[in-house]
Write a protein that holds these residues in place. Structure first.
Motif, short mmCIF file in Angstrom:
data_model
loop_
_atom_site.label_atom_id
_atom_site.label_comp_id
_atom_site.label_asym_id
_atom_site.label_seq_id
_atom_site.Cartn_x
_atom_site.Cartn_y
_atom_site.Cartn_z
N ILE A 121 0.87 -1.18 0.00
CA ILE A 121 0.00 0.00 0.00
C ILE A 121 0.91 1.22 0.00
N HIS A 122 0.74 2.10 -0.99
CA HIS A 122 1.63 3.25 -1.16
C HIS A 122 0.79 4.52 -1.23
N ASP A 123 0.90 5.37 -0.21
CA ASP A 123 0.18 6.63 -0.20
C ASP A 123 1.14 7.75 -0.61
N ILE A 124 0.90 8.33 -1.78
CA ILE A 124 1.78 9.38 -2.31
C ILE A 124 1.17 10.77 -2.12
N SER A 125 0.25 10.90 -1.17
CA SER A 125 -0.49 12.16 -1.01
C SER A 125 0.32 13.27 -0.36
N ARG A 126 1.40 12.94 0.34
CA ARG A 126 2.15 13.97 1.06
C ARG A 126 3.11 14.69 0.11
N THR A 127 2.64 15.77 -0.48
CA THR A 127 3.46 16.55 -1.41
C THR A 127 3.74 17.96 -0.90
N GLU A 128 3.17 18.30 0.27
CA GLU A 128 3.38 19.64 0.82
C GLU A 128 4.82 19.82 1.26
N PRO A 129 5.38 21.03 1.12
CA PRO A 129 6.74 21.28 1.58
C PRO A 129 6.85 21.13 3.09
N ASP A 130 7.97 20.59 3.54
CA ASP A 130 8.26 20.49 4.96
C ASP A 130 8.45 21.90 5.52
N MET A 131 7.87 22.17 6.68
CA MET A 131 7.93 23.52 7.24
C MET A 131 9.34 23.95 7.57
N SER A 132 10.20 23.00 7.95
CA SER A 132 11.56 23.34 8.36
C SER A 132 12.52 23.51 7.18
N THR A 133 12.26 22.78 6.08
CA THR A 133 13.18 22.82 4.95
C THR A 133 12.62 23.51 3.71
N GLY A 134 11.28 23.62 3.64
CA GLY A 134 10.66 24.18 2.45
C GLY A 134 10.62 23.21 1.29
N LEU A 135 10.99 21.96 1.53
CA LEU A 135 11.03 20.95 0.48
C LEU A 135 10.06 19.81 0.79
N PRO A 136 9.50 19.17 -0.23
CA PRO A 136 8.60 18.03 0.02
C PRO A 136 9.39 16.79 0.38
N ARG A 137 8.69 15.81 0.95
CA ARG A 137 9.29 14.53 1.28
C ARG A 137 9.11 13.58 0.10
N PHE A 138 10.20 12.93 -0.32
CA PHE A 138 10.15 12.06 -1.48
C PHE A 138 10.20 10.57 -1.11
N ASN A 139 10.16 10.25 0.18
CA ASN A 139 10.31 8.86 0.60
C ASN A 139 9.23 7.95 0.01
N MET A 140 7.97 8.42 0.02
CA MET A 140 6.87 7.55 -0.43
C MET A 140 6.98 7.22 -1.92
N PRO A 141 7.16 8.22 -2.82
CA PRO A 141 7.34 7.86 -4.24
C PRO A 141 8.58 7.01 -4.48
N PHE A 142 9.64 7.26 -3.71
CA PHE A 142 10.86 6.48 -3.86
C PHE A 142 10.62 5.01 -3.50
N GLU A 143 9.94 4.76 -2.38
CA GLU A 143 9.67 3.38 -1.97
C GLU A 143 8.65 2.70 -2.89
N LEU A 144 7.73 3.48 -3.45
CA LEU A 144 6.85 2.94 -4.47
C LEU A 144 7.67 2.47 -5.67
N GLY A 145 8.66 3.28 -6.07
CA GLY A 145 9.52 2.90 -7.18
C GLY A 145 10.29 1.62 -6.88
#
Length: 209
Positions: free
Chosen positions: A66-90
């Motif tokens: 089960i792969h949830d790729i919904s978290r695309t919002e930028p991280d508040m501390s870095t201003g960048l999104p988290r890419f772990n979920m799409p990476f693990e889906l790959g």
């Protein structure tokens, strides 16, 4: 850790933060209530093991994902999104594409908030059937239940509405369960949560039927 039964093992790839907690708990509950084993990167804490190797090992041991790729919002501390979920889906899709015969039988469910939103940020998975949970735990439960039913035709599993009702009942008593274990809900590790869900379902298997 005991050997994972490949056919019944489900790799859950999703955010682990507080904002996603209700959805995460709903996904794990649904997997267990359907008679499957839930696994994720939080289940082991071995400082000697490289994280990517740990994830690869779990993926290799799970036929389902089960792969949830919904978290695309930028991280508040870095201003960048988290890419772990799409990476693990790959990684999961790569195991299915290039692995041996057992790995090629993998089956995955891809979740997002909106069904076609992924086309704006990960168009390479165009053609995949993306399911929308709309940020609602109840909807996520129904989607997971139906997917698992199709993944193992012939097996009888509870209806989605039944699992959703049981999940709400479980959440209502979780605080009491934790108090009896001298813990707070936010102190539960992934393995703690799995044990609590399984023990509750063992006692309340026919609740909300």
């Amino acid at each position: 850790m005991a050997e994972v039964p490949y056919e019944k093992a489900v790799f859950v790839n999703c955010p682990f933060d507080d904002a996603y907690r209700a959805l995460f708990e709903a996904l794990i509950f649904a997997v267990i209530d359907c008679g499957y084993e839930a696994h994720c990167a939080l289940e082991t804490d071995d400082g000697s093991e490289v994280r990517i190797e740990k994830i690869a090992k779990i993926i290799s041991e799970c036929r389902l994902g089960i792969h949830d790729i919904s978290r695309t919002e930028p991280d508040m501390s870095t201003g960048l999104p988290r890419f772990n979920m799409p990476f693990e889906l790959g990684m999961f899709l790569g195991a299915k594409r290039y692995g041996h015969a057992e790995q090629r039988r993998k089956n995955c469910l891809i979740l997002d908030i909106e069904r076609y939103r992924y086309q704006k940020f990960i168009s390479d998975i165009a053609g995949q059937d993306i399911a929308s949970h709309q940020g609602e735990p109840q909807q996520a439960i129904r989607i997971v239940r139906d997917w698992l039913s199709n993944a193992a035709p012939g097996e009888r599993i509870p209806a989605g509405r039944t699992i959703a009702k049981r999940f709400e009942l479980f959440r209502e008593v979780l605080l009491q369960i934790c108090e009896e274990a001298d813990m707070q809900p936010d102190e539960l590790t992934f393995n703690d949560y799995v044990v609590q869900v399984q023990e509750w379902l063992d006692i309340n298997a026919h609740t909300a039927n």
